[in-house]
Design a protein around this motif. Structure first.
Motif: not given
Ligand code: ASP
Length: 437
Positions: A288, A291, A377, A388, A391-392, A395, A431, A434-435
């Motif tokens: 990523i 965001i 994102i 991806t 996961r978003a 989260r 987010l 998470e990333f």
């Protein structure tokens, strides 16, 4: 050779202009310089805003209103030890024109005077933007400008050019929209075949996220034009979004730099193909890149059984939006449902829009949700990497945030998530966690 643009904060005081001069002198490649008008300084407004005030003043008051602009420039000249009265001839011409001058002429004078002043300090030629940036009526003429600007600037080894305006076939000054000096810089960069378009501002570059919301956000060292487009559209506004087109066409990279922080490496915005072919390396290799997001959208959910078999359904819904001149942001759809996401409009318009859609397609259900925030994102690293979006979503759900919409374009470099305005900040923080952008 480099084309360089300095924004309003860089040109706002004698001290900041001295820093600009040092930066230019540090690198002999910096030969074509585009400037904004002086921006805000201690207790003083942006020069362009002051000039808007001059335009709005009654014709008989304009000359008096212009005095404040003049005083500000005189103060800057004094601070830079420029000869007294150095701009007097220009002031006289402007004052003579003021009573009948139009908006574009008046607001552009800040850039004009500022470029005069910098050219004098650097001993560079002054090239009036009216001679090299061309409009037809009020519309910017890119093809004509490119040839005029190439020829015009080739006569100068080095030049300072005012940003923000040009002229049309009647020799009238025409201004771009506010913030338009970024466009002028890009036009000049292309015309002189610059190796890079350096854009000096007062921030270190594009951030991975809004640092007011996510304090550990960092500067992105390299992003592609494609990623920039997504980021700028979603509110990361370091650069005027239109400004990228002239240099993008010519595959010239843009380098965002900070006049006030020479330690910062800045952000390079590079041609997408070059990046994908490995010409540029990112310091941190993350799937990523950034965001970002914006609040204040509406989303209209429409559902009708057998919608998918009704030819022209989507077109008819969208034609209602067109009728009200409402631009559409996203249209995620299901088998029997579709959602249209658009920027917030007033009560009266939304009522009329709903009625038009109801009459046009007779839906089974329709529901307008206000206060939607969109989060983007963005990153090339997501392409062909499964998981991806999952996961978003996970989260957000773990953080107890209701996801209202999800949309991913075929380019796969952008996932758009819709949440409620009140969840916006929490969603960005989650987010990022998470990333770890
Ligand atoms: N001075 C103009 C403005 O304030 C243009 C620019 O700075 O780019 O909008």
């Amino acid at each position: 050779m480099k084309a360089v643009k300095f924004g309003g904060t860089s040109m706002s005081t004698a001290e900041s202009i001295s820093a600009v001069v040092r930066i230019i002198k540090n690198d002999p490649e910096r030969r074509y310089i585009v400037v904004s008008a002086p921006g805000k300084a201690a207790g003083e407004d942006k020069i362009t805003d002051m000039l808007v005030g001059v335009f709005k003043a009654a014709a008989t008051e304009r000359i008096r209103a212009f005095d404040a602009v003049r005083t500000r420039f005189d103060g800057i000249c004094r601070g830079l030890n420029l000869p007294a009265g150095f701009l007097d001839g220009d002031y006289r011409n402007i004052v003579a024109a003021l009573p009948t001058a139009d908006y574009d002429y008046i607001v552009s004078r800040g850039e004009y005077l500022c470029a005069k002043l910098l050219a004098e300090l650097l001993h560079f030629d002054f090239t009036d933007a009216a001679d090299v940036i061309k409009f037809r009526g009020k519309t910017y003429d890119d093809g004509y400008t490119d040839s005029v600007c190439r020829i015009g600037l080739s006569a100068h080894k080095s030049a300072v050019i005012p940003g923000f305006y040009g002229s049309n076939e009647k020799n009238e000054v025409v201004a771009f929209s506010r913030g338009g000096s970024d466009i002028s810089g890009a036009i000049v960069a292309r015309a002189v075949n610059a190796s890079v378009y350096e854009n000096f501002t007062d921030v270190d570059g594009f951030m991975t996220c809004d640092p007011r919301i996510v304090p550990h956000a960092t500067t992105i060292d390299v992003i592609t034009y494609k990623e920039l487009r997504e980021l700028a559209y979603m509110g990361a506004n370091v650069l005027h979004p239109e400004s990228i087109f002239p240099v993008r066409k010519a595959n010239i990279p843009i380098h965002i730099l900070n006049t006030f922080n020479d330690k910062a490496v800045g952000t390079k915005i590079v041609p997408t193909e070059d990046f994908l072919n490995g010409k540029y390396e990112r310091a941190r290799k993350m799937p990523i890149t950034a965001i970002t997001g914006k609040k204040n959208f509406f989303s209209l959910y429409i559902d009708k059984s057998m919608m998918n078999a009704e030819v022209g359904f989507v077109r008819r819904v969208l034609s209602c939006f067109e009728q009200f001149g409402i631009a559409i942001e996203h249209v995620p759809s299901g088998i029997d449902s579709m959602t249209v996401v658009f920027s917030a409009v007033d009560e009266q318009t939304s009522n009329a829009l709903l009625k038009a859609v109801r009459d046009e397609v007779k839906p089974d259900h329709m529901h307008l949700t206000k206060d939607v925030a969109l989060i983007a994102i963005v990153g090339h690293g997501m392409v062909a990497r499964p998981g991806t979006a999952a996961r978003a979503i996970n989260r957000l759900s773990n953080a107890g945030i209701n996801l209202r919409m999800i949309d991913q374009g075929a380019s796969e470099i952008n996932i758009i998530l819709g949440v409620s305005d009140t969840d916006f900040e929490r969603a960005l923080v989650a987010l990022n966690g998470e990333f770890e952008v």
